[in-house]
Design a protein around this motif. Structure first.
Motif, PDB file in Angstrom:
ATOM      1  N   GLY A 240      -1.875 -28.824 -17.350  1.00 56.64           N
ATOM      2  CA  GLY A 240      -2.115 -27.533 -16.740  1.00 56.64           C
ATOM      3  C   GLY A 240      -2.576 -26.544 -17.790  1.00 56.64           C
ATOM      4  O   GLY A 240      -3.073 -26.936 -18.838  1.00 56.64           O
ATOM      5  N   HIS A 241      -2.368 -25.264 -17.524  1.00 53.62           N
ATOM      6  CA  HIS A 241      -2.741 -24.284 -18.543  1.00 53.62           C
ATOM      7  C   HIS A 241      -1.858 -23.046 -18.454  1.00 53.62           C
ATOM      8  O   HIS A 241      -1.280 -22.723 -17.403  1.00 53.62           O
ATOM      9  CB  HIS A 241      -4.219 -23.903 -18.424  1.00 53.62           C
ATOM     10  CG  HIS A 241      -4.552 -23.026 -17.263  1.00 53.62           C
ATOM     11  ND1 HIS A 241      -4.704 -23.512 -15.980  1.00 53.62           N
ATOM     12  CD2 HIS A 241      -4.765 -21.682 -17.188  1.00 53.62           C
ATOM     13  CE1 HIS A 241      -5.006 -22.517 -15.165  1.00 53.62           C
ATOM     14  NE2 HIS A 241      -5.046 -21.389 -15.868  1.00 53.62           N
ATOM     15  N   VAL A 242      -1.755 -22.361 -19.597  1.00 55.49           N
ATOM     16  CA  VAL A 242      -0.982 -21.142 -19.715  1.00 55.49           C
ATOM     17  C   VAL A 242      -1.951 -19.961 -19.758  1.00 55.49           C
ATOM     18  O   VAL A 242      -2.987 -20.027 -20.420  1.00 55.49           O
ATOM     19  CB  VAL A 242      -0.107 -21.164 -20.988  1.00 55.49           C
ATOM     20  CG1 VAL A 242       0.546 -19.807 -21.244  1.00 55.49           C
ATOM     21  CG2 VAL A 242       0.965 -22.251 -20.885  1.00 55.49           C
ATOM     22  N   PHE A 243      -1.623 -18.879 -19.039  1.00 59.36           N
ATOM     23  CA  PHE A 243      -2.458 -17.683 -19.107  1.00 59.36           C
ATOM     24  C   PHE A 243      -1.564 -16.442 -19.108  1.00 59.36           C
ATOM     25  O   PHE A 243      -0.379 -16.494 -18.730  1.00 59.36           O
ATOM     26  CB  PHE A 243      -3.471 -17.640 -17.960  1.00 59.36           C
ATOM     27  CG  PHE A 243      -2.859 -17.574 -16.579  1.00 59.36           C
ATOM     28  CD1 PHE A 243      -2.627 -16.348 -15.953  1.00 59.36           C
ATOM     29  CD2 PHE A 243      -2.542 -18.744 -15.897  1.00 59.36           C
ATOM     30  CE1 PHE A 243      -2.085 -16.291 -14.679  1.00 59.36           C
ATOM     31  CE2 PHE A 243      -1.992 -18.691 -14.618  1.00 59.36           C
ATOM     32  CZ  PHE A 243      -1.766 -17.464 -14.012  1.00 59.36           C
ATOM     33  N   PHE A 244      -2.157 -15.336 -19.536  1.00 60.20           N
ATOM     34  CA  PHE A 244      -1.401 -14.095 -19.685  1.00 60.20           C
ATOM     35  C   PHE A 244      -1.812 -13.093 -18.608  1.00 60.20           C
ATOM     36  O   PHE A 244      -2.998 -12.938 -18.303  1.00 60.20           O
ATOM     37  CB  PHE A 244      -1.666 -13.493 -21.067  1.00 60.20           C
ATOM     38  CG  PHE A 244      -0.916 -12.218 -21.340  1.00 60.20           C
ATOM     39  CD1 PHE A 244       0.428 -12.245 -21.651  1.00 60.20           C
ATOM     40  CD2 PHE A 244      -1.560 -10.988 -21.291  1.00 60.20           C
ATOM     41  CE1 PHE A 244       1.134 -11.069 -21.904  1.00 60.20           C
ATOM     42  CE2 PHE A 244      -0.874  -9.806 -21.549  1.00 60.20           C
ATOM     43  CZ  PHE A 244       0.484  -9.848 -21.859  1.00 60.20           C
ATOM     44  N   MET A 265       6.208 -18.590 -13.844  1.00 59.65           N
ATOM     45  CA  MET A 265       6.423 -18.083 -15.186  1.00 59.65           C
ATOM     46  C   MET A 265       6.505 -19.256 -16.170  1.00 59.65           C
ATOM     47  O   MET A 265       7.144 -20.271 -15.886  1.00 59.65           O
ATOM     48  CB  MET A 265       7.700 -17.247 -15.252  1.00 59.65           C
ATOM     49  CG  MET A 265       7.624 -15.961 -14.459  1.00 59.65           C
ATOM     50  SD  MET A 265       9.088 -14.912 -14.669  1.00 59.65           S
ATOM     51  CE  MET A 265       8.785 -14.236 -16.296  1.00 59.65           C
ATOM     52  N   ALA A 266       5.848 -19.101 -17.286  1.00 55.47           N
ATOM     53  CA  ALA A 266       5.821 -20.179 -18.275  1.00 55.47           C
ATOM     54  C   ALA A 266       7.191 -20.341 -18.921  1.00 55.47           C
ATOM     55  O   ALA A 266       7.929 -19.370 -19.114  1.00 55.47           O
ATOM     56  CB  ALA A 266       4.775 -19.879 -19.338  1.00 55.47           C
ATOM     57  N   PHE A 272       4.871 -23.098 -26.431  1.00 50.13           N
ATOM     58  CA  PHE A 272       4.789 -23.821 -27.700  1.00 50.13           C
ATOM     59  C   PHE A 272       3.748 -24.935 -27.637  1.00 50.13           C
ATOM     60  O   PHE A 272       3.002 -25.153 -28.595  1.00 50.13           O
ATOM     61  CB  PHE A 272       6.153 -24.394 -28.088  1.00 50.13           C
ATOM     62  CG  PHE A 272       6.958 -23.494 -28.977  1.00 50.13           C
ATOM     63  CD1 PHE A 272       6.795 -23.515 -30.352  1.00 50.13           C
ATOM     64  CD2 PHE A 272       7.878 -22.609 -28.433  1.00 50.13           C
ATOM     65  CE1 PHE A 272       7.527 -22.683 -31.177  1.00 50.13           C
ATOM     66  CE2 PHE A 272       8.621 -21.765 -29.245  1.00 50.13           C
ATOM     67  CZ  PHE A 272       8.451 -21.801 -30.622  1.00 50.13           C
ATOM     68  N   ALA A 273       3.694 -25.661 -26.514  1.00 47.28           N
ATOM     69  CA  ALA A 273       2.715 -26.743 -26.384  1.00 47.28           C
ATOM     70  C   ALA A 273       1.294 -26.190 -26.357  1.00 47.28           C
ATOM     71  O   ALA A 273       0.388 -26.747 -26.994  1.00 47.28           O
ATOM     72  CB  ALA A 273       3.002 -27.566 -25.130  1.00 47.28           C
ATOM     73  N   ALA A 274       1.084 -25.098 -25.616  1.00 48.46           N
ATOM     74  CA  ALA A 274      -0.254 -24.492 -25.562  1.00 48.46           C
ATOM     75  C   ALA A 274      -0.667 -23.993 -26.942  1.00 48.46           C
ATOM     76  O   ALA A 274      -1.830 -24.127 -27.345  1.00 48.46           O
ATOM     77  CB  ALA A 274      -0.264 -23.349 -24.553  1.00 48.46           C
ATOM     78  N   GLN A 330       0.222 -22.709 -14.866  1.00 46.47           N
ATOM     79  CA  GLN A 330      -0.346 -23.273 -13.646  1.00 46.47           C
ATOM     80  C   GLN A 330      -0.573 -24.756 -13.860  1.00 46.47           C
ATOM     81  O   GLN A 330      -1.376 -25.156 -14.709  1.00 46.47           O
ATOM     82  CB  GLN A 330      -1.659 -22.578 -13.303  1.00 46.47           C
ATOM     83  CG  GLN A 330      -2.215 -22.978 -11.941  1.00 46.47           C
ATOM     84  CD  GLN A 330      -3.421 -22.120 -11.581  1.00 46.47           C
ATOM     85  OE1 GLN A 330      -4.360 -21.996 -12.354  1.00 46.47           O
ATOM     86  NE2 GLN A 330      -3.378 -21.508 -10.404  1.00 46.47           N
ATOM     87  N   ALA A 331       0.148 -25.581 -13.107  1.00 50.53           N
ATOM     88  CA  ALA A 331       0.009 -27.032 -13.230  1.00 50.53           C
ATOM     89  C   ALA A 331      -1.288 -27.485 -12.592  1.00 50.53           C
ATOM     90  O   ALA A 331      -1.783 -26.854 -11.640  1.00 50.53           O
ATOM     91  CB  ALA A 331       1.199 -27.730 -12.570  1.00 50.53           C
TER      92      ALA A 331
END
Length: 333
Positions: A240-244, A265-266, A272-274, A330-331
């Motif tokens: 997935g990905h992390v966003f702000f 929420m992440a 840490f992985a992102a 978001q997965a």
């Protein structure tokens, strides 16, 4: 017979921890990286020798997994047309046998317990060869302490804390690899073997002293029920990905903002992985699911993290009064 040894010396303020692993003098070592669920190939190939042929019934191939310095478990045994697989490896492994010199092992649906060292032995009469393969998990080690503050977790609390972050308690090998990759953290944390350690790349006070060598400081085995420390967790990453989400948000408003974006929420492991695996860099502090506020910096710069790349920790502020942005996860569908 001459013996070769691979030695790691990790010093702390009162003792030296020595790990010694014997290797066959004619062996080769390989290292491969994988994630849980991957299909992988463990290489083992006989160097060309006219006296060897995998077509001969006298050839014997043995694969085993090394568990500690003096214990191993069977994986596969092959003698000509007769092949036996053992335990949890059944139905998930078989020999590649691309040609008469190939004894490589195919493993499907890699599990968490599969990571570690393996030994491949090939013998034929008076001749034998030994190969060692390490399956190393692709992921990231991160330190974790709860909102109660540092040194509040017994071992079982530490396990639960890592699971709550979609992670597991890190092994010694994983922390050692993270230290080699530059991890420096002065607070002691649990590892999966029940020891308590912490990695130091820049010796200093009060982290063992300036005159000690860089390495893993260890407190040794601790009581899993009564002793309390932080924990080092390990995560294999995510699909997935992390966003702000920018804004001045309370914790609940941050959660709603992530949901409105089709995400959640992440967790600390996601950030840490992102940061470690994808180079994610964002200078704004934001809420995470555990109530902490952090931000990931891959490119050190003024006003963000001038001295080092890191996931910066702001703290566990009041969820109703303090206002920050939000890091969302978001997965992949």
């Amino acid at each position: 017979e001459e013996q070769l040894f691979s030695i790691y010396i990790l010093k702390n303020k009162s003792s030296v921890l020595l790990i010694k692993k014997s290797l066959h003098p004619f062996s080769e070592s390989h290292q491969i990286f994988a994630r849980v669920g991957d299909n992988i190939t463990l290489p083992c190939r006989l160097k060309h020798d006219p006296s060897f042929s995998f077509g001969a019934s006298s050839n014997r191939i043995k694969w085993s997994k090394l568990e500690g310095s003096d214990y191993e478990i069977g994986v596969l045994l092959s003698m000509g047309l007769h092949k036996v697989t053992f335990g949890r490896f059944q139905k998930r492994i078989h020999l590649l046998e691309a040609d008469e010199n190939d004894a490589s092992l195919l493993m499907t649906n890699t599990e968490l317990k599969d990571f570690g060292f393996y030994k491949c032995e090939i013998s034929n009469g008076m001749h034998d060869s030994t190969f060692e393969v390490e399956i190393q998990m692709q992921g990231v080690v991160f330190p974790y302490s709860p909102h109660l503050g540092r040194y509040n977790l017994n071992f079982h609390d530490a396990e639960a804390a890592c699971l709550g972050q979609d992670a597991v308690v890190a092994s010694f090998e994983q922390l050692y690899q993270a230290w080699k990759g530059g991890l420096d953290w002065c607070n002691a944390g649990w590892l999966s073997d029940g020891t308590v350690q912490y990695p130091i790349t820049r010796p200093r006070e009060p982290c063992g002293g300036r005159r000690t060598d860089a390495g893993l400081r260890t407190y040794g085995q601790q009581n899993k029920f009564s002793s309390r420390f932080d924990v080092f967790c390990f995560t294999v990453g995510f699909a997935g990905h992390v966003f702000f989400v920018d804004g001045k948000l309370t914790y609940d408003e941050a959660a709603e903002a992530c949901l409105a974006g089709g995400a959640e929420m992440a967790k600390v492991s996601h950030v840490f992985a992102a940061w470690k695996l994808q180079g994610y860099d964002h200078c704004d502090a934001g809420w995470l699911a555990d109530g902490s506020v952090r931000y990931p910096i891959s490119r050190p710069r003024m006003k963000c993290s001038p001295a080092e790349a890191a996931v910066r920790f702001v703290g566990f502020p009041d969820k109703k009064l303090q206002l920050y942005g939000a890091y969302c996860y978001q997965a992949q569908p």
